[in-house]
Motif scaffolding. Sequence first.
Motif, PDB file in Angstrom:
ATOM      1  N   VAL A 134       0.286   2.431   8.801  1.00 54.39           N
ATOM      2  CA  VAL A 134       1.534   2.272   9.554  1.00 54.39           C
ATOM      3  C   VAL A 134       2.591   3.127   8.882  1.00 54.39           C
ATOM      4  O   VAL A 134       2.711   3.123   7.649  1.00 54.39           O
ATOM      5  CB  VAL A 134       1.973   0.790   9.570  1.00 54.39           C
ATOM      6  CG1 VAL A 134       3.344   0.630  10.211  1.00 54.39           C
ATOM      7  CG2 VAL A 134       0.944  -0.067  10.284  1.00 54.39           C
ATOM      8  N   GLU A 135       3.365   3.871   9.648  1.00 55.02           N
ATOM      9  CA  GLU A 135       4.436   4.706   9.094  1.00 55.02           C
ATOM     10  C   GLU A 135       5.800   4.158   9.503  1.00 55.02           C
ATOM     11  O   GLU A 135       6.096   4.046  10.694  1.00 55.02           O
ATOM     12  CB  GLU A 135       4.312   6.149   9.575  1.00 55.02           C
ATOM     13  CG  GLU A 135       5.335   7.093   8.947  1.00 55.02           C
ATOM     14  CD  GLU A 135       5.204   8.522   9.437  1.00 55.02           C
ATOM     15  OE1 GLU A 135       6.148   9.305   9.213  1.00 55.02           O
ATOM     16  OE2 GLU A 135       4.179   8.863  10.047  1.00 55.02           O
ATOM     17  N   ASN A 136       6.610   3.820   8.526  1.00 58.14           N
ATOM     18  CA  ASN A 136       7.938   3.249   8.770  1.00 58.14           C
ATOM     19  C   ASN A 136       8.950   3.871   7.791  1.00 58.14           C
ATOM     20  O   ASN A 136       8.831   3.666   6.594  1.00 58.14           O
ATOM     21  CB  ASN A 136       7.908   1.735   8.570  1.00 58.14           C
ATOM     22  CG  ASN A 136       9.168   1.055   9.066  1.00 58.14           C
ATOM     23  OD1 ASN A 136       9.861   1.563   9.936  1.00 58.14           O
ATOM     24  ND2 ASN A 136       9.459  -0.121   8.515  1.00 58.14           N
ATOM     25  N   THR A 137       9.888   4.657   8.300  1.00 57.05           N
ATOM     26  CA  THR A 137      10.085   5.051   9.677  1.00 57.05           C
ATOM     27  C   THR A 137       9.115   6.165  10.046  1.00 57.05           C
ATOM     28  O   THR A 137       8.602   6.850   9.175  1.00 57.05           O
ATOM     29  CB  THR A 137      11.520   5.566   9.908  1.00 57.05           C
ATOM     30  OG1 THR A 137      11.715   6.809   9.197  1.00 57.05           O
ATOM     31  CG2 THR A 137      12.546   4.582   9.362  1.00 57.05           C
ATOM     32  N   CYS A 138       8.890   6.366  11.365  1.00 56.54           N
ATOM     33  CA  CYS A 138       7.962   7.410  11.791  1.00 56.54           C
ATOM     34  C   CYS A 138       8.726   8.705  12.024  1.00 56.54           C
ATOM     35  O   CYS A 138       9.568   8.792  12.921  1.00 56.54           O
ATOM     36  CB  CYS A 138       7.229   6.995  13.056  1.00 56.54           C
ATOM     37  SG  CYS A 138       6.043   8.244  13.601  1.00 56.54           S
ATOM     38  N   ASN A 139       8.425   9.706  11.216  1.00 57.70           N
ATOM     39  CA  ASN A 139       9.109  10.997  11.272  1.00 57.70           C
ATOM     40  C   ASN A 139       9.008  11.631  12.658  1.00 57.70           C
ATOM     41  O   ASN A 139      10.019  11.872  13.329  1.00 57.70           O
ATOM     42  CB  ASN A 139       8.496  11.917  10.210  1.00 57.70           C
ATOM     43  CG  ASN A 139       8.973  13.351  10.288  1.00 57.70           C
ATOM     44  OD1 ASN A 139      10.059  13.637  10.778  1.00 57.70           O
ATOM     45  ND2 ASN A 139       8.153  14.270   9.816  1.00 57.70           N
ATOM     46  N   LYS A 140       7.790  11.899  13.116  1.00 58.56           N
ATOM     47  CA  LYS A 140       7.597  12.593  14.388  1.00 58.56           C
ATOM     48  C   LYS A 140       8.003  11.724  15.579  1.00 58.56           C
ATOM     49  O   LYS A 140       8.234  12.224  16.678  1.00 58.56           O
ATOM     50  CB  LYS A 140       6.150  13.058  14.529  1.00 58.56           C
ATOM     51  CG  LYS A 140       5.940  14.107  15.621  1.00 58.56           C
ATOM     52  CD  LYS A 140       4.545  14.690  15.566  1.00 58.56           C
ATOM     53  CE  LYS A 140       4.299  15.674  16.709  1.00 58.56           C
ATOM     54  NZ  LYS A 140       5.179  16.856  16.625  1.00 58.56           N
ATOM     55  N   GLY A 141       8.115  10.430  15.364  1.00 63.72           N
ATOM     56  CA  GLY A 141       8.600   9.529  16.408  1.00 63.72           C
ATOM     57  C   GLY A 141      10.114   9.479  16.487  1.00 63.72           C
ATOM     58  O   GLY A 141      10.659   8.679  17.246  1.00 63.72           O
ATOM     59  N   GLY A 142      10.786  10.309  15.682  1.00 61.84           N
ATOM     60  CA  GLY A 142      12.246  10.326  15.711  1.00 61.84           C
ATOM     61  C   GLY A 142      12.881   9.320  14.772  1.00 61.84           C
ATOM     62  O   GLY A 142      13.985   8.828  15.024  1.00 61.84           O
ATOM     63  N   GLY A 143      12.180   9.004  13.670  1.00 63.46           N
ATOM     64  CA  GLY A 143      12.733   8.036  12.721  1.00 63.46           C
ATOM     65  C   GLY A 143      12.700   6.611  13.244  1.00 63.46           C
ATOM     66  O   GLY A 143      13.534   5.782  12.890  1.00 63.46           O
ATOM     67  N   SER A 144      11.686   6.310  14.087  1.00 63.96           N
ATOM     68  CA  SER A 144      11.583   4.982  14.694  1.00 63.96           C
ATOM     69  C   SER A 144      11.283   3.924  13.640  1.00 63.96           C
ATOM     70  O   SER A 144      10.577   4.179  12.660  1.00 63.96           O
ATOM     71  CB  SER A 144      10.505   4.973  15.778  1.00 63.96           C
ATOM     72  OG  SER A 144       9.270   5.427  15.253  1.00 63.96           O
ATOM     73  N   ILE A 145      11.819   2.728  13.862  1.00 65.75           N
ATOM     74  CA  ILE A 145      11.772   1.644  12.878  1.00 65.75           C
ATOM     75  C   ILE A 145      10.900   0.493  13.375  1.00 65.75           C
ATOM     76  O   ILE A 145      11.030   0.035  14.515  1.00 65.75           O
ATOM     77  CB  ILE A 145      13.195   1.112  12.597  1.00 65.75           C
ATOM     78  CG1 ILE A 145      14.011   2.157  11.824  1.00 65.75           C
ATOM     79  CG2 ILE A 145      13.165  -0.212  11.832  1.00 65.75           C
ATOM     80  CD1 ILE A 145      15.462   1.763  11.612  1.00 65.75           C
ATOM     81  N   TYR A 146      10.010   0.032  12.518  1.00 67.56           N
ATOM     82  CA  TYR A 146       9.330  -1.241  12.723  1.00 67.56           C
ATOM     83  C   TYR A 146      10.184  -2.349  12.109  1.00 67.56           C
ATOM     84  O   TYR A 146      10.663  -2.212  10.979  1.00 67.56           O
ATOM     85  CB  TYR A 146       7.991  -1.293  11.996  1.00 67.56           C
ATOM     86  CG  TYR A 146       6.841  -0.535  12.591  1.00 67.56           C
ATOM     87  CD1 TYR A 146       5.967  -1.140  13.493  1.00 67.56           C
ATOM     88  CD2 TYR A 146       6.583   0.782  12.202  1.00 67.56           C
ATOM     89  CE1 TYR A 146       4.873  -0.446  14.005  1.00 67.56           C
ATOM     90  CE2 TYR A 146       5.489   1.470  12.714  1.00 67.56           C
ATOM     91  CZ  TYR A 146       4.641   0.852  13.614  1.00 67.56           C
ATOM     92  OH  TYR A 146       3.568   1.538  14.103  1.00 67.56           O
ATOM     93  N   THR A 147      10.324  -3.458  12.797  1.00 63.88           N
ATOM     94  CA  THR A 147      10.830  -4.656  12.145  1.00 63.88           C
ATOM     95  C   THR A 147       9.675  -5.320  11.405  1.00 63.88           C
ATOM     96  O   THR A 147       8.498  -5.038  11.672  1.00 63.88           O
ATOM     97  CB  THR A 147      11.417  -5.647  13.154  1.00 63.88           C
ATOM     98  OG1 THR A 147      10.348  -6.120  14.002  1.00 63.88           O
ATOM     99  CG2 THR A 147      12.512  -4.994  13.995  1.00 63.88           C
ATOM    100  N   LEU A 148       9.995  -6.224  10.506  1.00 64.40           N
ATOM    101  CA  LEU A 148       8.953  -6.935   9.765  1.00 64.40           C
ATOM    102  C   LEU A 148       8.060  -7.719  10.715  1.00 64.40           C
ATOM    103  O   LEU A 148       6.837  -7.766  10.530  1.00 64.40           O
ATOM    104  CB  LEU A 148       9.593  -7.865   8.736  1.00 64.40           C
ATOM    105  CG  LEU A 148       8.628  -8.614   7.820  1.00 64.40           C
ATOM    106  CD1 LEU A 148       7.896  -7.646   6.906  1.00 64.40           C
ATOM    107  CD2 LEU A 148       9.376  -9.662   6.995  1.00 64.40           C
TER     108      LEU A 148
END
Length: 369
Positions: A134-148
């Motif tokens: 899992v990548e948090n934040t996702c670079n290629k996704g535009g810095g998208s954030i997962y919550t816990l």
Amino acid sequence: MIDLTSDTATRPTPDMLKAMMAAEVGDDVFRKDPTVNRLEAYAAELFGMEAALYCPSGTMTNQLAIKCHTQPLDEVICDKYSHVYQYEGGVYALLSGVSMNLIDGTFGKIQKGQVSAAVKPRYDWLPISRLLVVENTCNKGGGSIYTLQEATDIVKEARAHNLACHLDGARLFNALVETNESPAEWGKLFDTISICLSKGLGAPVGSLLLGSQELIARARRYRKVMGGGMRQAGYLAAAGIYALQNNIDRLAEDNRRAKRLGEALQKLPYVAEVRPVQSNIVIFDLIDKHSTPDDSLRAANLASESVPLPRGGARGGFWTSAGLIDHLKAEGILAVPFGPQTVRFTTHLGISEEDIDNTIAVLNRMNII
């Protein structure tokens, strides 16, 4: 220059340099560098994990995790935008002999139910699903954030299928300053975590792999044979300690400035789409001559009100990423292409409020199609 290419463009601050120059050092290959030892212990405690390993790069920490969790002919499950797949040279195949099972998530985020659907049945002709990344934040996704909670849901699925779980947390702290979650909460969830010190946190070099004592001991051996054993690395580790103790909270400023850029871009007629801006990365797509009918109509309407094109700035009345980036560079602003019609901006501690103001002003002057 206003350098929006990457948060890896950060330079040590004067106080960080002082900490580096005052570092007590030894030979880390023999585990005798006290500053490296202190950094690893501090990071492990921060995440509530048993141990940590200081490495030259995030690629190395991610690949060490894959190596430690898998065997040849296994597979790694991750989103199609994951850094471990997109930007680490395919080295998972070379070093670990594994394949990638790619999930089509949302802006780089795996959704509930997708992990279970991706796990392969146990047939001799299929790779064994072994590890979730899992990548948090996702670079290629535009810095998208997962919550816990979002991460908990997909890790729970992974555990149901006996998968190990690794978090590529290169920019994890950019997420945590938005969600107000603690590193220790994330440490309880994953078997291993990689964090980068040389992005928004501002250290010049280094990433950390966190995990159990047993796994980190194996990772240390792999680090050495990969050429990652460093000697008097304490000078660099001192920057990492300073970064973790002083530069986490200020990441919220980077996120806020990125959101300002995103809001400004959404108003520009030559921008087709801005990915949701959740942290310090802004990815946007430019309208092109191959747009959908609706976009073409929008472009035609806007073109009737446009000013003359700057020399070399656009192609047939439409910007390309290369043309836009060249024009920005001439205005003293650096960015990177993420595709023929896609551009990325990244904010960091080297970008001021005034830099954002100037960038927005330049973008507004380019208000043409």
